[in-house]
Design a protein around this motif. Structure first.
Motif, PDB file in Angstrom:
ATOM      1  N   ASP A  18       0.859  -1.178   0.000  1.00 15.49           N
ATOM      2  CA  ASP A  18       0.000   0.000   0.000  1.00 15.49           C
ATOM      3  C   ASP A  18       0.901   1.235   0.000  1.00 15.49           C
ATOM      4  O   ASP A  18       2.002   1.185   0.548  1.00 15.49           O
ATOM      5  N   ALA A  19       0.399   2.317  -0.582  1.00 16.27           N
ATOM      6  CA  ALA A  19       1.213   3.530  -0.675  1.00 16.27           C
ATOM      7  C   ALA A  19       1.603   4.073   0.706  1.00 16.27           C
ATOM      8  O   ALA A  19       2.641   4.707   0.859  1.00 16.27           O
ATOM      9  N   THR A  20       0.788   3.792   1.727  1.00 13.09           N
ATOM     10  CA  THR A  20       1.083   4.335   3.055  1.00 13.09           C
ATOM     11  C   THR A  20       2.168   3.549   3.783  1.00 13.09           C
ATOM     12  O   THR A  20       2.676   3.989   4.808  1.00 13.09           O
ATOM     13  N   MET A  21       2.488   2.382   3.273  1.00  9.04           N
ATOM     14  CA  MET A  21       3.427   1.528   3.991  1.00  9.04           C
ATOM     15  C   MET A  21       4.768   1.529   3.261  1.00  9.04           C
ATOM     16  O   MET A  21       4.931   0.889   2.226  1.00  9.04           O
ATOM     17  N   LYS A  22       5.727   2.231   3.850  1.00  5.10           N
ATOM     18  CA  LYS A  22       6.974   2.532   3.124  1.00  5.10           C
ATOM     19  C   LYS A  22       7.998   1.419   3.277  1.00  5.10           C
ATOM     20  O   LYS A  22       9.101   1.628   3.780  1.00  5.10           O
ATOM     21  N   THR A  23       7.593   0.247   2.862  1.00  7.68           N
ATOM     22  CA  THR A  23       8.483  -0.905   3.000  1.00  7.68           C
ATOM     23  C   THR A  23       8.900  -1.422   1.634  1.00  7.68           C
ATOM     24  O   THR A  23       9.224  -2.590   1.476  1.00  7.68           O
ATOM     25  N   TYR A  24       8.854  -0.549   0.614  1.00  4.42           N
ATOM     26  CA  TYR A  24       9.238  -0.981  -0.732  1.00  4.42           C
ATOM     27  C   TYR A  24      10.022   0.124  -1.419  1.00  4.42           C
ATOM     28  O   TYR A  24       9.931   1.300  -1.068  1.00  4.42           O
ATOM     29  N   ALA A  25      10.795  -0.297  -2.428  1.00  2.00           N
ATOM     30  CA  ALA A  25      11.528   0.670  -3.239  1.00  2.00           C
ATOM     31  C   ALA A  25      10.994   0.680  -4.669  1.00  2.00           C
ATOM     32  O   ALA A  25      10.803   1.730  -5.264  1.00  2.00           O
ATOM     33  N   GLY A  26      10.774  -0.501  -5.233  1.00  4.60           N
ATOM     34  CA  GLY A  26      10.360  -0.533  -6.637  1.00  4.60           C
ATOM     35  C   GLY A  26       9.756  -1.856  -7.039  1.00  4.60           C
ATOM     36  O   GLY A  26       9.079  -2.506  -6.238  1.00  4.60           O
ATOM     37  N   GLY A  27      10.058  -2.261  -8.265  1.00  3.35           N
ATOM     38  CA  GLY A  27       9.398  -3.407  -8.887  1.00  3.35           C
ATOM     39  C   GLY A  27       9.443  -4.695  -8.077  1.00  3.35           C
ATOM     40  O   GLY A  27       8.453  -5.425  -8.034  1.00  3.35           O
ATOM     41  N   LEU A  28      10.567  -4.983  -7.425  1.00  3.48           N
ATOM     42  CA  LEU A  28      10.676  -6.214  -6.637  1.00  3.48           C
ATOM     43  C   LEU A  28       9.628  -6.228  -5.519  1.00  3.48           C
ATOM     44  O   LEU A  28       8.956  -7.235  -5.286  1.00  3.48           O
ATOM     45  N   GLY A  29       9.505  -5.095  -4.847  1.00  7.08           N
ATOM     46  CA  GLY A  29       8.549  -4.991  -3.743  1.00  7.08           C
ATOM     47  C   GLY A  29       7.107  -5.016  -4.222  1.00  7.08           C
ATOM     48  O   GLY A  29       6.237  -5.628  -3.589  1.00  7.08           O
ATOM     49  N   ILE A  30       6.860  -4.377  -5.356  1.00  6.05           N
ATOM     50  CA  ILE A  30       5.494  -4.365  -5.902  1.00  6.05           C
ATOM     51  C   ILE A  30       5.092  -5.800  -6.258  1.00  6.05           C
ATOM     52  O   ILE A  30       3.981  -6.251  -5.966  1.00  6.05           O
ATOM     53  N   LEU A  31       6.015  -6.513  -6.860  1.00  6.41           N
ATOM     54  CA  LEU A  31       5.762  -7.908  -7.221  1.00  6.41           C
ATOM     55  C   LEU A  31       5.433  -8.729  -5.973  1.00  6.41           C
ATOM     56  O   LEU A  31       4.465  -9.495  -5.950  1.00  6.41           O
ATOM     57  N   TYR A  77       3.487   2.570  12.033  1.00 10.76           N
ATOM     58  CA  TYR A  77       2.200   2.109  11.514  1.00 10.76           C
ATOM     59  C   TYR A  77       1.394   1.550  12.671  1.00 10.76           C
ATOM     60  O   TYR A  77       1.797   0.571  13.280  1.00 10.76           O
ATOM     61  N   ASP A  78       0.253   2.178  12.956  1.00 12.86           N
ATOM     62  CA  ASP A  78      -0.525   1.671  14.087  1.00 12.86           C
ATOM     63  C   ASP A  78      -1.283   0.397  13.713  1.00 12.86           C
ATOM     64  O   ASP A  78      -1.883  -0.235  14.560  1.00 12.86           O
ATOM     65  N   TYR A  79      -1.237   0.011  12.459  1.00 10.38           N
ATOM     66  CA  TYR A  79      -1.978  -1.187  12.068  1.00 10.38           C
ATOM     67  C   TYR A  79      -1.156  -2.469  12.094  1.00 10.38           C
ATOM     68  O   TYR A  79      -1.652  -3.532  11.725  1.00 10.38           O
ATOM     69  N   LEU A  80       0.093  -2.411  12.527  1.00  7.63           N
ATOM     70  CA  LEU A  80       0.863  -3.657  12.638  1.00  7.63           C
ATOM     71  C   LEU A  80       0.458  -4.381  13.918  1.00  7.63           C
ATOM     72  O   LEU A  80       0.285  -3.771  14.964  1.00  7.63           O
ATOM     73  N   GLU A  81       0.332  -5.705  13.821  1.00  8.93           N
ATOM     74  CA  GLU A  81      -0.004  -6.490  15.015  1.00  8.93           C
ATOM     75  C   GLU A  81       1.285  -7.010  15.637  1.00  8.93           C
ATOM     76  O   GLU A  81       2.145  -7.536  14.938  1.00  8.93           O
ATOM     77  N   ASP A  82       1.364  -6.892  16.950  1.00 10.94           N
ATOM     78  CA  ASP A  82       2.524  -7.413  17.672  1.00 10.94           C
ATOM     79  C   ASP A  82       2.310  -8.914  17.891  1.00 10.94           C
ATOM     80  O   ASP A  82       1.347  -9.311  18.543  1.00 10.94           O
ATOM     81  N   LYS A 105      -3.511  -6.589   6.730  1.00 16.64           N
ATOM     82  CA  LYS A 105      -4.527  -5.564   6.521  1.00 16.64           C
ATOM     83  C   LYS A 105      -4.897  -5.284   5.065  1.00 16.64           C
ATOM     84  O   LYS A 105      -5.987  -4.795   4.777  1.00 16.64           O
ATOM     85  N   PHE A 106      -3.983  -5.559   4.145  1.00 18.25           N
ATOM     86  CA  PHE A 106      -4.234  -5.111   2.767  1.00 18.25           C
ATOM     87  C   PHE A 106      -4.700  -6.234   1.839  1.00 18.25           C
ATOM     88  O   PHE A 106      -4.366  -6.263   0.669  1.00 18.25           O
ATOM     89  N   GLY A 107      -5.484  -7.151   2.411  1.00 20.94           N
ATOM     90  CA  GLY A 107      -5.997  -8.245   1.585  1.00 20.94           C
ATOM     91  C   GLY A 107      -4.903  -9.221   1.205  1.00 20.94           C
ATOM     92  O   GLY A 107      -4.957  -9.854   0.155  1.00 20.94           O
ATOM     93  N   ASN A 108      -3.907  -9.343   2.056  1.00 17.84           N
ATOM     94  CA  ASN A 108      -2.756 -10.221   1.792  1.00 17.84           C
ATOM     95  C   ASN A 108      -2.733 -11.379   2.774  1.00 17.84           C
ATOM     96  O   ASN A 108      -3.312 -11.288   3.858  1.00 17.84           O
ATOM     97  N   THR A 289      -5.588  -4.243  -7.293  1.00 13.99           N
ATOM     98  CA  THR A 289      -4.739  -3.135  -6.842  1.00 13.99           C
ATOM     99  C   THR A 289      -4.506  -2.122  -7.960  1.00 13.99           C
ATOM    100  O   THR A 289      -4.457  -0.920  -7.710  1.00 13.99           O
ATOM    101  N   TRP A 290      -4.368  -2.599  -9.179  1.00 12.66           N
ATOM    102  CA  TRP A 290      -3.868  -1.724 -10.247  1.00 12.66           C
ATOM    103  C   TRP A 290      -4.834  -1.395 -11.368  1.00 12.66           C
ATOM    104  O   TRP A 290      -4.616  -0.449 -12.117  1.00 12.66           O
ATOM    105  N   VAL A 291      -5.869  -2.231 -11.528  1.00 13.15           N
ATOM    106  CA  VAL A 291      -6.680  -2.075 -12.736  1.00 13.15           C
ATOM    107  C   VAL A 291      -8.076  -1.574 -12.397  1.00 13.15           C
ATOM    108  O   VAL A 291      -8.705  -2.032 -11.443  1.00 13.15           O
TER     109      VAL A 291
END
Ligand SMILES: *Cc1c(COP(=O)(O)O)cnc(C)c1O
Length: 537
Positions: A18-31, A77-82, A105-108, A289-291
């Protein structure tokens, strides 16, 4: 009852959920993000292992002089579960505690993220920046992902049949699997064979420098060897230790991410003795997510596809107006281009001959929207970004550069553009998934025959190719060849179709959607992985 599918643990350095979760850089993470969502939608037994990056990847902005600069922020991120689970990895002789978070949270399917930013750690910085550092820091991060990741799976009590290393970053997980065998009394050969039997690997970029290697001394000093001797390390990954070579030797089967990439990767790693076979499995995207669902529906029902597209195009035009203050014209062609600024992707290629492209921009017949970050340490890439910004200043009504490329920009551009430009030097693009997003949104691909595009392209029917799949060692020769082809197809086919044969354009949009919507949707990819890579023979 026999289990239908093996349980898979998927390891990746980055996840774009998700755009709010800054755990990616590019194509590898999107995949990886799309893969976890697809596994959830289609009920494949899989969990993800990754890192909770404190600062993520660079927030790259443009300064007053038109040059990129890197900005870092701390994200929580307040939505991470411990999960309540903590595991320890010995890094540089010190115990580093990794807290394990869970996110669904993101349907994953469940994604477990390791985090060293806790008070008891002297080395809280390890999970700070994604790809932000080199050498020691990168090794420490990869130890957390690999060694910490396997320990987290054990502490969580998950039953795993197959370990999937998505890219070589996760390789140290293999060292931990070997250590488990050593603890049971196995020899080196036995431990390696047992690890191989349950490990698979996906190789990505065919750019040599993109395949990380580390000095052996440094791996030993960091403790990444996890009990292996220096000689054993060399046997696995060579000297210096190459993470891709190591992963190819520690896995029972590997894959490349497109058909053409399969050929390229097999040539590239032909010299590696004792490596696993590399089969091709082409990447895919997560459609929800994209279409724009409406585009697919209208394409299937034979409705007014142009009107459906114009809604997305207007949304893009207002998005650009809000961000950059520029108002593009809705009745003129919009070309979209967003990519990491790496030389082989040739982001500013279309500007090479301004005697050709200049008049098209000045007349407003062609409008181009760019986005893309350069790696923080890549000065050449930053130069490319600066040159794009310069063009946006020279042609302020026709060229736009959107700073800080992310999932929000990626989605807006692959929905609202008319044409999706992609001009890497073949065969350097492993796959590319932005073109798939575009194709399914009725945005026509206009691309060299690289990555996934040779598998989908029906020239003049569902998009266009240029360059005829030529490859040359000499980059200057290749560039001259491809540039001429780009301008020829743009002027003689793309523009006349857009401006004079509207019905044909719309028919091509329909073809674009119908010919890609199943073949490049993540369900196909998951089925391929389970059947061809994970299946225990
Ligand atoms: C889709 C996407 C990518 C991957 O696209 P490529 O075609 O491989 O460049 C990278 N970054 C973002 C933000 C995306 O949305």
């Amino acid at each position: 009852m026999a289990k239908k599918y093996p349980n898979v643990a998927y390891f990746c350095m980055e996840y774009g959920l998700d755009a709010t979760m800054k755990t990616y850089a590019g194509g590898l993470g999107i995949l990886a993000g799309d893969y976890l969502k697809g596994a959830k939608d289609h009920e494949f037994p899989l969990v993800g292992i990754g890192i909770k990056w404190k600062q993520g990847y660079t927030d790259q902005r443009i300064d007053e002089n038109g040059n990129p600069y890197d900005a870092y922020h701390n994200y929580d991120y307040d939505y991470l579960e411990d999960t309540g689970v903590k595991v320890t990895v010995k890094i540089r002789q010190r115990d580093v505690v990794c807290k394990v978070w869970k996110i669904e949270k993101f349907g994953n399917v469940p994604l477990y993220l390791l985090d060293t930013d806790i008070p008891e750690n002297e080395d809280a910085w390890i999970t700070g920046q994604l790809y932000g550092w080199f050498g020691e820091e990168r090794i420490a991060q990869e130890m957390v992902l690999g060694i910490g990741g396997v320990r987290a799976l054990r502490a969580l009590g998950l039953d795993i049949d197959v370990y999937h290393f998505n890219e070589g970053h996760a390789l140290f997980a293999g060292f931990e699997l070997m250590k488990e065998e050593f603890d049971q009394g196995a020899t080196f050969e036995e431990a390696l064979n047992a690890t191989r039997a349950k490990t698979v690997f996906t190789t990505h970029t065919p750019i040599i420098q993109g395949n990380e290697s580390h000095h052996l001394d440094r791996l030993m000093y960091m403790g990444a060897n996890n009990g292996l001797t220096l000689e054993q390390l060399v046997e696995i990954g060579g000297a210096p230790f190459n993470m891709t070579v190591g992963a190819l030797r520690m896995s029972r089967k590997s894959n490349a991410v497109a058909e053409l990439h399969g050929e390229t990767a097999n040539k590239m790693w032909a010299h590696v003795e004792g490596r696993s076979e590399i089969i091709p499995i082409t990447n895919c995207i997560h459609k929800p997510t994209w279409v724009d669902e409406n585009m697919i529906k209208v394409a299937e029902d034979g409705g007014d596809l142009w009107e459906a597209h114009m809604k997305n195009k207007r949304d893009l035009i207002s998005f650009i107006h809000e961000r950059n203050g520029v108002t593009l014209k809705e009745n003129k062609l919009i070309i979209g281009f967003s990519r990491r600024a790496a030389p082989y992707k040739r982001s500013d290629f279309i500007f090479t001959d301004e005697s050709i492209i200049g008049p098209l921009l000045e007349s407003g017949k062609v409008q181009i929207v760019f986005s893309g970050k350069a790696h923080p340490l890549d000065d050449t890439g930053k130069g490319i970004v600066s040159s794009l910004v310069k063009m946006s200043k020279k042609y302020p009504e026709a060229v736009v550069f959107l700073e800080n490329y992310d999932m929000t920009i990626g989605a807006a551009l692959t929905r609202g553009s008319d044409l999706w430009l992609n001009n890497p030097r073949r065969p350097k693009e492993a796959s590319g998934t932005s073109g798939m997003k575009a194709a399914m949104n009725g945005v026509l691909n206009f691309s060299t025959l690289d990555g996934w595009w040779p598998e989908a392209c029906n020239h003049g029917v569902n998009g266009w190719q240029f360059g005829d799949g030529m490859e040359f060692e000499d980059e200057a020769v290749l560039d001259t060849h491809d540039l001429k082809a780009l301008y020829d197809v743009l002027q003689n086919e793309v523009l006349p179709t857009y401006y004079d044969k509207h019905e044909k354009w719309v028919e091509m949009m329909r073809e674009s959607i119908l010919s890609t919507k199943e073949q490049f949707a993540v369900k196909r990819m998951l089925e391929n992985y389970y059947e061809k890579l994970y299946a225990i023979e």
